[in-house]
Design a protein around this motif. Structure first.
Motif, short mmCIF file in Angstrom:
data_model
loop_
_atom_site.label_atom_id
_atom_site.label_comp_id
_atom_site.label_asym_id
_atom_site.label_seq_id
_atom_site.Cartn_x
_atom_site.Cartn_y
_atom_site.Cartn_z
N ARG A 18 0.83 -1.21 0.00
CA ARG A 18 0.00 0.00 0.00
C ARG A 18 0.86 1.26 0.00
O ARG A 18 0.61 2.19 -0.76
CB ARG A 18 -0.93 0.01 1.22
CG ARG A 18 -1.85 1.23 1.23
CD ARG A 18 -2.75 1.27 2.45
NE ARG A 18 -2.00 1.52 3.67
CZ ARG A 18 -1.84 0.64 4.65
NH1 ARG A 18 -2.37 -0.55 4.57
NH2 ARG A 18 -1.14 0.95 5.73
N LEU A 21 2.32 1.71 -3.48
CA LEU A 21 1.31 2.08 -4.49
C LEU A 21 0.83 3.52 -4.32
O LEU A 21 0.45 4.17 -5.30
CB LEU A 21 0.11 1.12 -4.41
CG LEU A 21 0.34 -0.29 -4.93
CD1 LEU A 21 -0.87 -1.17 -4.62
CD2 LEU A 21 0.62 -0.29 -6.42
N ASP A 24 1.94 6.42 -6.54
CA ASP A 24 1.41 6.62 -7.89
C ASP A 24 0.06 7.33 -7.80
O ASP A 24 -0.91 6.77 -7.30
CB ASP A 24 1.24 5.25 -8.59
CG ASP A 24 0.88 5.39 -10.06
OD1 ASP A 24 0.26 6.39 -10.45
OD2 ASP A 24 1.20 4.46 -10.83
N ILE A 27 -3.24 5.57 -8.99
CA ILE A 27 -3.70 4.35 -8.32
C ILE A 27 -4.62 4.73 -7.17
O ILE A 27 -4.27 5.55 -6.32
CB ILE A 27 -2.51 3.52 -7.78
CG1 ILE A 27 -1.69 2.96 -8.94
CG2 ILE A 27 -3.00 2.40 -6.88
CD1 ILE A 27 -2.38 1.89 -9.75
N LEU A 112 3.51 -1.28 -12.78
CA LEU A 112 2.57 -0.17 -12.93
C LEU A 112 2.58 0.36 -14.36
O LEU A 112 1.53 0.73 -14.90
CB LEU A 112 2.90 0.95 -11.94
CG LEU A 112 2.70 0.59 -10.46
CD1 LEU A 112 3.19 1.72 -9.57
CD2 LEU A 112 1.23 0.29 -10.18
#
Length: 239
Positions: A18, A21, A24, A27, A112
Protein backbone atom coordinates in the motif's frame (compact mmCIF):
# COMPACT_ATOMS: atom_id res chain seq x y z
CA UNK A 1 -7.08 6.14 -12.61
CA UNK A 2 -6.93 2.45 -11.70
CA UNK A 3 -9.02 1.12 -8.81
CA UNK A 4 -7.00 -1.49 -6.93
CA UNK A 5 -7.63 -4.20 -4.34
CA UNK A 6 -4.76 -5.73 -2.35
CA UNK A 7 -5.24 -9.34 -1.22
CA UNK A 8 -2.69 -10.82 1.18
CA UNK A 9 -3.09 -12.68 4.48
CA UNK A 10 0.01 -10.97 5.90
CA UNK A 11 -0.59 -7.47 7.26
CA UNK A 12 3.03 -6.27 6.88
CA UNK A 13 2.99 -7.32 3.21
CA UNK A 14 -0.26 -5.40 2.62
CA UNK A 15 1.07 -2.32 4.38
CA UNK A 16 4.32 -2.41 2.40
CA UNK A 17 2.53 -2.68 -0.94
CA UNK A 18 0.00 0.00 0.00
CA UNK A 19 2.76 2.46 0.89
CA UNK A 20 4.49 1.82 -2.42
CA UNK A 21 1.31 2.08 -4.49
CA UNK A 22 0.39 5.37 -2.83
CA UNK A 23 3.35 6.93 -4.65
CA UNK A 24 1.41 6.62 -7.89
CA UNK A 25 -1.30 9.32 -8.17
CA UNK A 26 -3.14 7.22 -10.78
CA UNK A 27 -3.70 4.35 -8.32
CA UNK A 28 -6.76 4.33 -6.06
CA UNK A 29 -6.72 1.57 -3.42
CA UNK A 30 -10.38 0.76 -2.81
CA UNK A 31 -9.96 -2.23 -0.46
CA UNK A 32 -7.52 -4.51 1.34
CA UNK A 33 -8.43 -8.13 2.07
CA UNK A 34 -6.71 -10.78 4.19
CA UNK A 35 -8.35 -13.89 2.71
CA UNK A 36 -9.89 -15.19 -0.50
CA UNK A 37 -13.54 -15.11 0.57
CA UNK A 38 -13.33 -11.50 1.68
CA UNK A 39 -11.59 -10.69 -1.60
CA UNK A 40 -14.25 -12.39 -3.73
CA UNK A 41 -16.95 -10.37 -1.97
CA UNK A 42 -15.10 -7.08 -2.45
CA UNK A 43 -14.29 -7.82 -6.09
CA UNK A 44 -17.98 -8.46 -6.79
CA UNK A 45 -18.97 -5.32 -4.91
CA UNK A 46 -16.32 -2.87 -6.11
CA UNK A 47 -15.38 -4.27 -9.54
CA UNK A 48 -11.76 -3.08 -9.39
CA UNK A 49 -9.52 -2.63 -12.40
CA UNK A 50 -6.60 -4.46 -10.79
CA UNK A 51 -6.12 -6.99 -7.99
CA UNK A 52 -2.72 -7.55 -6.39
CA UNK A 53 -3.20 -11.15 -5.26
CA UNK A 54 -1.04 -13.22 -2.94
CA UNK A 55 -0.62 -16.78 -4.20
CA UNK A 56 -0.01 -18.48 -0.86
CA UNK A 57 -2.97 -17.98 1.49
CA UNK A 58 -4.61 -20.41 3.94
CA UNK A 59 -7.69 -22.43 2.94
CA UNK A 60 -7.97 -20.96 -0.57
CA UNK A 61 -4.83 -19.85 -2.37
CA UNK A 62 -4.61 -17.17 -5.02
CA UNK A 63 -4.74 -19.55 -7.99
CA UNK A 64 -7.82 -21.28 -6.58
CA UNK A 65 -9.47 -17.95 -5.80
CA UNK A 66 -8.97 -16.80 -9.35
CA UNK A 67 -10.92 -19.81 -10.64
CA UNK A 68 -13.86 -18.79 -8.43
CA UNK A 69 -14.31 -15.36 -10.01
CA UNK A 70 -16.79 -14.57 -12.74
CA UNK A 71 -14.73 -14.74 -15.97
CA UNK A 72 -16.96 -12.10 -17.59
CA UNK A 73 -15.94 -9.51 -14.98
CA UNK A 74 -12.33 -10.45 -14.37
CA UNK A 75 -10.00 -7.66 -13.17
CA UNK A 76 -6.37 -7.53 -14.21
CA UNK A 77 -4.30 -9.70 -11.89
CA UNK A 78 -0.84 -9.14 -10.46
CA UNK A 79 0.30 -12.09 -8.37
CA UNK A 80 2.35 -11.67 -5.21
CA UNK A 81 4.64 -14.48 -4.08
CA UNK A 82 7.66 -15.11 -1.93
CA UNK A 83 8.78 -17.93 -4.23
CA UNK A 84 9.95 -17.47 -7.82
CA UNK A 85 8.78 -20.93 -8.92
CA UNK A 86 5.17 -19.70 -8.78
CA UNK A 87 5.89 -17.31 -11.64
CA UNK A 88 5.13 -20.00 -14.21
CA UNK A 89 1.69 -20.59 -12.72
CA UNK A 90 1.11 -16.85 -12.61
CA UNK A 91 1.71 -16.44 -16.32
CA UNK A 92 -0.20 -19.62 -17.16
CA UNK A 93 -3.13 -17.85 -15.51
CA UNK A 94 -2.44 -14.91 -17.83
CA UNK A 95 -1.63 -12.53 -15.02
CA UNK A 96 -0.37 -9.11 -16.04
CA UNK A 97 2.72 -9.66 -13.90
CA UNK A 98 4.01 -11.23 -10.72
CA UNK A 99 5.97 -9.60 -7.92
CA UNK A 100 8.34 -11.25 -5.48
CA UNK A 101 7.83 -10.29 -1.84
CA UNK A 102 8.93 -8.09 -0.25
CA UNK A 103 7.93 -5.84 -3.13
CA UNK A 104 10.46 -3.20 -4.13
CA UNK A 105 9.61 0.14 -5.74
CA UNK A 106 11.86 -0.27 -8.77
CA UNK A 107 10.25 -3.59 -9.73
CA UNK A 108 6.75 -2.33 -8.92
CA UNK A 109 7.21 0.62 -11.28
CA UNK A 110 7.63 -1.80 -14.18
CA UNK A 111 4.36 -3.50 -13.22
CA UNK A 112 2.57 -0.17 -12.93
CA UNK A 113 3.82 0.83 -16.37
CA UNK A 114 2.32 -2.38 -17.80
CA UNK A 115 -0.97 -1.74 -16.03
CA UNK A 116 -1.26 1.87 -17.19
CA UNK A 117 -0.47 1.00 -20.80
CA UNK A 118 -2.40 -2.24 -21.05
CA UNK A 119 -5.63 -2.54 -23.04
CA UNK A 120 -8.69 -2.77 -20.73
CA UNK A 121 -9.52 -6.27 -22.00
CA UNK A 122 -5.98 -7.50 -21.36
CA UNK A 123 -6.68 -10.60 -19.29
CA UNK A 124 -10.47 -10.46 -19.08
CA UNK A 125 -12.49 -13.51 -20.11
CA UNK A 126 -9.52 -15.80 -20.81
CA UNK A 127 -7.73 -17.59 -18.02
CA UNK A 128 -6.53 -20.65 -19.85
CA UNK A 129 -4.19 -21.78 -17.12
CA UNK A 130 -6.85 -21.74 -14.42
CA UNK A 131 -8.92 -24.86 -13.95
CA UNK A 132 -12.51 -24.37 -15.03
CA UNK A 133 -13.84 -26.95 -12.57
CA UNK A 134 -14.33 -26.32 -8.86
CA UNK A 135 -13.84 -29.31 -6.59
CA UNK A 136 -15.49 -27.59 -3.67
CA UNK A 137 -17.59 -24.52 -2.88
CA UNK A 138 -16.18 -22.17 -0.24
CA UNK A 139 -18.86 -21.03 2.21
CA UNK A 140 -18.65 -18.49 4.99
CA UNK A 141 -19.31 -19.51 8.59
CA UNK A 142 -18.71 -17.77 11.90
CA UNK A 143 -14.97 -16.98 11.87
CA UNK A 144 -14.34 -19.83 9.45
CA UNK A 145 -14.60 -20.97 5.85
CA UNK A 146 -16.37 -24.25 5.03
CA UNK A 147 -15.20 -26.07 1.94
CA UNK A 148 -18.17 -28.10 0.70
CA UNK A 149 -17.34 -30.92 -1.69
CA UNK A 150 -19.34 -30.63 -4.91
CA UNK A 151 -20.56 -34.21 -4.51
CA UNK A 152 -22.16 -33.27 -1.17
CA UNK A 153 -24.14 -30.36 -2.64
CA UNK A 154 -27.82 -31.02 -3.36
CA UNK A 155 -28.83 -27.63 -4.73
CA UNK A 156 -28.01 -23.94 -4.70
CA UNK A 157 -30.49 -21.11 -4.28
CA UNK A 158 -30.25 -17.40 -5.01
CA UNK A 159 -32.06 -15.28 -2.43
CA UNK A 160 -32.31 -11.57 -1.78
CA UNK A 161 -29.68 -11.96 0.94
CA UNK A 162 -27.25 -13.87 -1.28
CA UNK A 163 -26.32 -17.30 -2.66
CA UNK A 164 -26.92 -20.35 -0.46
CA UNK A 165 -25.70 -23.94 -0.84
CA UNK A 166 -27.70 -26.86 0.60
CA UNK A 167 -26.52 -30.33 1.62
CA UNK A 168 -28.35 -33.60 2.32
CA UNK A 169 -29.62 -32.40 5.70
CA UNK A 170 -30.92 -29.28 3.89
CA UNK A 171 -28.58 -27.10 5.93
CA UNK A 172 -27.81 -23.84 4.16
CA UNK A 173 -24.37 -22.32 3.73
CA UNK A 174 -23.69 -18.83 2.42
CA UNK A 175 -21.15 -18.43 -0.39
CA UNK A 176 -19.64 -15.36 -2.04
CA UNK A 177 -19.55 -17.12 -5.40
CA UNK A 178 -22.16 -16.07 -7.94
CA UNK A 179 -24.80 -18.39 -9.34
CA UNK A 180 -23.27 -17.92 -12.79
CA UNK A 181 -19.82 -18.91 -11.58
CA UNK A 182 -21.22 -22.05 -9.96
CA UNK A 183 -23.16 -22.88 -13.12
CA UNK A 184 -20.10 -22.44 -15.32
CA UNK A 185 -17.54 -24.16 -13.08
CA UNK A 186 -19.39 -27.05 -11.42
CA UNK A 187 -21.57 -29.95 -12.64
CA UNK A 188 -24.61 -28.27 -11.07
CA UNK A 189 -27.41 -27.69 -13.59
CA UNK A 190 -29.60 -24.63 -13.91
CA UNK A 191 -33.26 -25.58 -13.48
CA UNK A 192 -34.65 -22.16 -12.59
CA UNK A 193 -33.48 -18.55 -12.68
CA UNK A 194 -32.78 -18.82 -8.96
CA UNK A 195 -31.76 -22.48 -8.62
CA UNK A 196 -29.01 -24.90 -9.54
CA UNK A 197 -29.42 -28.60 -8.82
CA UNK A 198 -27.20 -31.67 -8.56
CA UNK A 199 -28.79 -34.20 -10.91
CA UNK A 200 -26.98 -37.02 -9.09
CA UNK A 201 -29.35 -36.33 -6.17
CA UNK A 202 -32.50 -36.52 -8.30
CA UNK A 203 -35.25 -38.92 -7.21
CA UNK A 204 -38.19 -37.89 -9.42
CA UNK A 205 -39.78 -35.10 -11.42
CA UNK A 206 -43.30 -34.05 -10.48
CA UNK A 207 -45.78 -32.37 -12.81
CA UNK A 208 -48.70 -30.66 -11.08
CA UNK A 209 -52.17 -29.86 -12.41
CA UNK A 210 -51.32 -26.17 -12.78
CA UNK A 211 -48.55 -26.99 -15.26
CA UNK A 212 -45.73 -26.45 -12.82
CA UNK A 213 -42.77 -28.80 -12.48
CA UNK A 214 -40.65 -29.69 -9.44
CA UNK A 215 -37.55 -31.79 -8.95
CA UNK A 216 -37.75 -34.07 -5.91
CA UNK A 217 -34.31 -34.86 -4.54
CA UNK A 218 -33.34 -38.03 -2.68
CA UNK A 219 -33.69 -36.18 0.63
CA UNK A 220 -37.31 -35.34 -0.38
CA UNK A 221 -36.59 -31.64 -0.84
CA UNK A 222 -38.49 -30.03 -3.71
CA UNK A 223 -36.73 -27.66 -6.13
CA UNK A 224 -38.75 -25.72 -8.74
CA UNK A 225 -38.15 -26.07 -12.47
CA UNK A 226 -39.09 -23.22 -14.79
CA UNK A 227 -40.43 -23.80 -18.29
CA UNK A 228 -37.35 -22.11 -19.73
CA UNK A 229 -35.08 -24.85 -18.38
CA UNK A 230 -37.42 -27.85 -18.57
CA UNK A 231 -36.41 -28.81 -22.11
CA UNK A 232 -32.72 -28.78 -21.24
CA UNK A 233 -33.38 -30.83 -18.12
CA UNK A 234 -35.27 -33.45 -20.13
CA UNK A 235 -32.45 -33.65 -22.66
CA UNK A 236 -29.88 -34.17 -19.93
CA UNK A 237 -32.00 -36.95 -18.44
CA UNK A 238 -32.67 -38.55 -21.80
CA UNK A 239 -36.42 -37.95 -21.59
Amino acid sequence: MLNVIIVDDELPARENLRCLLENDPEINIVAECNNAMEAIREIHRLQPDVVFLDIQMPKINGIEMLSMLDPDNMPQIVFLTAYGEFAVKAFEAQAVDYLLKPVEMERLNKTLYRLHHRAPSGNINQLEGVSSDLKYIPCVGHNRIYLLNIDDVFYVSSKVSGIYVFNQANNEYFTELTLKTLEDKTPLIRCHRQYLVNLKKLKEIQFNDAGGVDIILVNDVSVPVSRRYLKLLKELLGL
